[in-house]
Motif scaffolding. Structure first.
Motif, PDB file in Angstrom:
ATOM      1  N   ALA A 154       2.360  21.509 -19.968  1.00  0.00           N
ATOM      2  CA  ALA A 154       2.200  20.279 -19.182  1.00  0.00           C
ATOM      3  C   ALA A 154       0.790  19.726 -19.328  1.00  0.00           C
ATOM      4  O   ALA A 154       0.598  18.514 -19.460  1.00  0.00           O
ATOM      5  CB  ALA A 154       2.518  20.571 -17.718  1.00  0.00           C
ATOM      6  N   VAL A 155      -0.185  20.635 -19.315  1.00  0.00           N
ATOM      7  CA  VAL A 155      -1.591  20.185 -19.454  1.00  0.00           C
ATOM      8  C   VAL A 155      -1.797  19.548 -20.822  1.00  0.00           C
ATOM      9  O   VAL A 155      -2.434  18.489 -20.946  1.00  0.00           O
ATOM     10  CB  VAL A 155      -2.542  21.382 -19.249  1.00  0.00           C
ATOM     11  N   VAL A 156      -1.232  20.195 -21.845  1.00  0.00           N
ATOM     12  CA  VAL A 156      -1.382  19.645 -23.199  1.00  0.00           C
ATOM     13  C   VAL A 156      -0.733  18.268 -23.288  1.00  0.00           C
ATOM     14  O   VAL A 156      -1.298  17.311 -23.851  1.00  0.00           O
ATOM     15  CB  VAL A 156      -0.757  20.620 -24.231  1.00  0.00           C
ATOM     16  N   LEU A 157       0.479  18.152 -22.684  1.00  0.00           N
ATOM     17  CA  LEU A 157       1.158  16.855 -22.701  1.00  0.00           C
ATOM     18  C   LEU A 157       0.343  15.810 -21.954  1.00  0.00           C
ATOM     19  O   LEU A 157       0.223  14.662 -22.388  1.00  0.00           O
ATOM     20  CB  LEU A 157       2.546  16.992 -22.077  1.00  0.00           C
ATOM     21  N   LEU A 158      -0.218  16.235 -20.808  1.00  0.00           N
ATOM     22  CA  LEU A 158      -1.026  15.309 -20.007  1.00  0.00           C
ATOM     23  C   LEU A 158      -2.226  14.813 -20.803  1.00  0.00           C
ATOM     24  O   LEU A 158      -2.546  13.620 -20.805  1.00  0.00           O
ATOM     25  CB  LEU A 158      -1.480  16.018 -18.735  1.00  0.00           C
ATOM     26  N   ILE A 159      -2.869  15.762 -21.491  1.00  0.00           N
ATOM     27  CA  ILE A 159      -4.033  15.384 -22.292  1.00  0.00           C
ATOM     28  C   ILE A 159      -3.614  14.431 -23.407  1.00  0.00           C
ATOM     29  O   ILE A 159      -4.265  13.413 -23.664  1.00  0.00           O
ATOM     30  CB  ILE A 159      -4.707  16.650 -22.870  1.00  0.00           C
ATOM     31  N   ALA A 160      -2.468  14.764 -24.042  1.00  0.00           N
ATOM     32  CA  ALA A 160      -2.001  13.903 -25.132  1.00  0.00           C
ATOM     33  C   ALA A 160      -1.690  12.508 -24.617  1.00  0.00           C
ATOM     34  O   ALA A 160      -2.062  11.502 -25.239  1.00  0.00           O
ATOM     35  CB  ALA A 160      -0.764  14.524 -25.779  1.00  0.00           C
ATOM     36  N   VAL A 161      -1.024  12.447 -23.449  1.00  0.00           N
ATOM     37  CA  VAL A 161      -0.690  11.136 -22.883  1.00  0.00           C
ATOM     38  C   VAL A 161      -1.969  10.382 -22.517  1.00  0.00           C
ATOM     39  O   VAL A 161      -2.096   9.176 -22.770  1.00  0.00           O
ATOM     40  CB  VAL A 161       0.222  11.323 -21.654  1.00  0.00           C
ATOM     41  N   SER A 162      -2.924  11.110 -21.924  1.00  0.00           N
ATOM     42  CA  SER A 162      -4.185  10.460 -21.545  1.00  0.00           C
ATOM     43  C   SER A 162      -4.893   9.896 -22.767  1.00  0.00           C
ATOM     44  O   SER A 162      -5.386   8.768 -22.760  1.00  0.00           O
ATOM     45  CB  SER A 162      -5.098  11.459 -20.849  1.00  0.00           C
ATOM     46  N   VAL A 163      -4.928  10.722 -23.821  1.00  0.00           N
ATOM     47  CA  VAL A 163      -5.584  10.256 -25.053  1.00  0.00           C
ATOM     48  C   VAL A 163      -4.858   9.047 -25.613  1.00  0.00           C
ATOM     49  O   VAL A 163      -5.472   8.064 -26.052  1.00  0.00           O
ATOM     50  CB  VAL A 163      -5.626  11.407 -26.087  1.00  0.00           C
ATOM     51  N   GLY A 164      -3.499   9.125 -25.572  1.00  0.00           N
ATOM     52  CA  GLY A 164      -2.715   7.998 -26.063  1.00  0.00           C
ATOM     53  C   GLY A 164      -2.976   6.737 -25.277  1.00  0.00           C
ATOM     54  O   GLY A 164      -3.164   5.655 -25.837  1.00  0.00           O
ATOM     55  N   VAL A 165      -2.992   6.896 -23.928  1.00  0.00           N
ATOM     56  CA  VAL A 165      -3.241   5.733 -23.073  1.00  0.00           C
ATOM     57  C   VAL A 165      -4.634   5.174 -23.329  1.00  0.00           C
ATOM     58  O   VAL A 165      -4.820   3.958 -23.451  1.00  0.00           O
ATOM     59  CB  VAL A 165      -3.069   6.134 -21.592  1.00  0.00           C
ATOM     60  N   ALA A 166      -5.602   6.107 -23.436  1.00  0.00           N
ATOM     61  CA  ALA A 166      -6.975   5.651 -23.688  1.00  0.00           C
ATOM     62  C   ALA A 166      -7.062   4.917 -25.023  1.00  0.00           C
ATOM     63  O   ALA A 166      -7.715   3.876 -25.133  1.00  0.00           O
ATOM     64  CB  ALA A 166      -7.924   6.840 -23.683  1.00  0.00           C
ATOM     65  N   ALA A 167      -6.364   5.479 -26.028  1.00  0.00           N
ATOM     66  CA  ALA A 167      -6.376   4.825 -27.337  1.00  0.00           C
ATOM     67  C   ALA A 167      -5.727   3.453 -27.255  1.00  0.00           C
ATOM     68  O   ALA A 167      -6.204   2.486 -27.857  1.00  0.00           O
ATOM     69  CB  ALA A 167      -5.657   5.692 -28.364  1.00  0.00           C
ATOM     70  N   GLY A 168      -4.623   3.390 -26.490  1.00  0.00           N
ATOM     71  CA  GLY A 168      -3.943   2.100 -26.333  1.00  0.00           C
ATOM     72  C   GLY A 168      -4.825   1.082 -25.656  1.00  0.00           C
ATOM     73  O   GLY A 168      -4.930  -0.069 -26.093  1.00  0.00           O
ATOM     74  N   VAL A 169      -5.494   1.534 -24.579  1.00  0.00           N
ATOM     75  CA  VAL A 169      -6.392   0.622 -23.856  1.00  0.00           C
ATOM     76  C   VAL A 169      -7.526   0.173 -24.759  1.00  0.00           C
ATOM     77  O   VAL A 169      -7.896  -0.995 -24.795  1.00  0.00           O
ATOM     78  CB  VAL A 169      -6.938   1.333 -22.595  1.00  0.00           C
ATOM     79  N   PHE A 170      -8.048   1.123 -25.513  1.00  0.00           N
ATOM     80  CA  PHE A 170      -9.164   0.805 -26.403  1.00  0.00           C
ATOM     81  C   PHE A 170      -8.743  -0.230 -27.443  1.00  0.00           C
ATOM     82  O   PHE A 170      -9.443  -1.206 -27.695  1.00  0.00           O
ATOM     83  CB  PHE A 170      -9.641   2.081 -27.089  1.00  0.00           C
ATOM     84  N   SER A 171      -7.526   0.017 -28.023  1.00  0.00           N
ATOM     85  CA  SER A 171      -7.089  -0.906 -29.069  1.00  0.00           C
ATOM     86  C   SER A 171      -6.804  -2.280 -28.480  1.00  0.00           C
ATOM     87  O   SER A 171      -7.139  -3.302 -29.080  1.00  0.00           O
ATOM     88  CB  SER A 171      -5.857  -0.351 -29.774  1.00  0.00           C
ATOM     89  N   THR A 172      -6.180  -2.301 -27.261  1.00  0.00           N
ATOM     90  CA  THR A 172      -5.869  -3.609 -26.680  1.00  0.00           C
ATOM     91  C   THR A 172      -7.124  -4.343 -26.250  1.00  0.00           C
ATOM     92  O   THR A 172      -7.128  -5.568 -26.159  1.00  0.00           O
ATOM     93  CB  THR A 172      -4.948  -3.456 -25.466  1.00  0.00           C
ATOM     94  N   SER A 173      -8.183  -3.580 -25.967  1.00  0.00           N
ATOM     95  CA  SER A 173      -9.417  -4.261 -25.558  1.00  0.00           C
ATOM     96  C   SER A 173     -10.286  -4.627 -26.744  1.00  0.00           C
ATOM     97  O   SER A 173     -11.041  -5.579 -26.704  1.00  0.00           O
ATOM     98  CB  SER A 173     -10.205  -3.375 -24.602  1.00  0.00           C
ATOM     99  N   THR A 174     -10.179  -3.834 -27.802  1.00  0.00           N
ATOM    100  CA  THR A 174     -11.055  -4.108 -28.942  1.00  0.00           C
ATOM    101  C   THR A 174     -10.484  -5.168 -29.868  1.00  0.00           C
ATOM    102  O   THR A 174     -11.232  -5.940 -30.447  1.00  0.00           O
ATOM    103  CB  THR A 174     -11.300  -2.827 -29.752  1.00  0.00           C
TER     104      THR A 174
END
Lengths: 226, 164
Positions: A49-69
């Motif tokens: 669950a922790v690994v999935l959470l980290i993966a989702v967080s990284v994915g969300v962060a990457a998504g936010v970064f791409s949508t903002s950049t």
């Protein structure tokens, strides 16, 4: 009477028993092992669950970064092109309207650029071009071409371009109103470029025959020196 | 329910112990063997899955460790007899002692004792024994037949001695 040998073997083994204390110990060990195994599974699921959470967080962060950049990049790209436009607008350059009426010079329409808003600024300069005839005159045509070449090269944000057709009365009047009367005095027919301060003080005059590139370099040097 | 599972577990352990006994034919060694096998299974699985699994683990452990173990120093006869859980005299004492079934079994080879136990006590078929011991079915049948013959021959001899 004895039993059959098979029966004796069976009975022999049936009577053999492991000590009860050992069985109890093994039973306790089994319960401990079950609990351990259960907790191991819980830990494994938690880790997953922790690994999935980290993966989702990284994915969300990457998504936010791409949508903002991406918009920022496109904005930046637009800004850079806007910058070109701004520099042009800052230059207050208006493409000289050399229409048929102007070309023949009969109507005497003045070709002029907008004046800078802040003429008192010592940082701003004015590149002014004058002509006395239409495009049919080679000197006037050359002056106009050199002027256009310099202005289109986005010389500097501090340089504002303007061009006057002083062959007509209206044009000469407009140039006089813009503060170029002292420069034009004594010149009946002329075609030249001049760099002046925002207040109209002449820095240097240029002949079109010097060429657009050398004039541009000279202007930049002068600005840098001042 | 808990009692049933507890009884089942005890029965399972006792079966494993008897199987271990059929392999090494020593009570202490068999107890050690079954404990080691149980610990190994519990570490791996968390519980003892079933009889066949336990038997296979016991057998592998016996082959891996116990077979290559240097034989223990001979225990005095009095010490062996004092062990009331299993009175298994050594083969050397057979001449002087009354032949009983434990002695008969001690005269058999380990493989013969094993298949006899699995067949007679646990009720395994030759096919099942073949799968468990990873031996051809013909070998298993041969071992069974030979073990029976040996026990029978000595059994009759003992019978004769008794009648005498």
């Amino acid at each position: 009477m004895r039993n059959s040998p098979e029966q004796d073997v069976i009975e022999f083994y049936r009577t053999q028993q492991l000590d009860g204390s050992i069985v109890d110990r093994l039973r306790q060990t089994q319960s401990i092992a079950r609990e351990t195994r259960r907790w191991k599974q819980v830990a494994r699921w938690l880790a997953l669950a922790v690994v999935l959470l980290i993966a989702v967080s990284v994915g969300v962060a990457a998504g936010v970064f791409s949508t903002s950049t991406v918009p920022a990049q496109s904005e930046l790209a637009a800004g850079s092109s806007d910058g070109v436009q701004v520099s042009e607008s800052n230059g207050d350059f208006r493409e000289p309207e050399f229409g048929p009426n102007t070309n023949d010079g009969s109507t005497g329409n003045a070709v002029e650029g907008d004046l800078p808003a802040d003429r008192s600024s010592t940082q701003a300069y004015r590149l002014v071009g004058f002509r006395s005839h239409g495009p049919a005159c080679p000197f006037c045509r050359e002056t106009q071409q050199v002027y256009q070449s310099i202005c289109e090269s986005h010389l500097s944000d501090r340089v504002h371009c303007e061009f006057w057709d002083v062959g007509s009365a209206d044009g000469r009047q407009g140039a006089a109103d813009a503060g170029w009367q002292s420069l034009l005095d004594g010149r009946a027919e002329t075609a030249f470029l001049a760099l002046a301060t925002a207040r109209g003080e002449i820095v240097k005059e240029f002949k079109p025959s010097e060429g657009a590139d050398s004039i541009r370099i000279a202007i930049l040097d002068l600005i840098q020196q001042r | 329910m808990e009692g049933d599972s507890s009884d089942e577990f005890e029965e399972l352990i006792q079966s494993g112990y008897r199987y271990a006994l059929s392999l090494c034919h020593r009570a202490d060694d068999a107890a050690d063997l079954i404990q080691q096998a149980c610990l190994k299974i519990l570490q791996l699985k968390g519980e003892v899955p079933g009889r066949s699994y336990l038997f296979r683990t016991v057998r592998n452990l016996f082959i891996d460790e116990w077979r290559h173990r240097p034989r223990r120093t001979p225990v005095g006869m009095n010490e062996v007899i004092s062990d009331d859980r299993l009175q298994v005299p050594t083969h050397a004492d057979d001449v002087q002692r009354q032949l009983d079934i434990a002695t008969l079994l001690s005269c058999l080879r380990m493989e013969e004792r094993e298949v006899l136990y699995l067949n007679l006590v646990e009720g395994y078929t030759a096919e099942e024994i073949s799968a468990l011991t990873e031996q051809p079915r013909g070998t298993v049948l041969s071992l069974l037949s030979r073990g029976r013959k040996r026990i029978l021959s000595r059994y009759h001899a003992a019978d004769i001695m008794e009648t005498k």
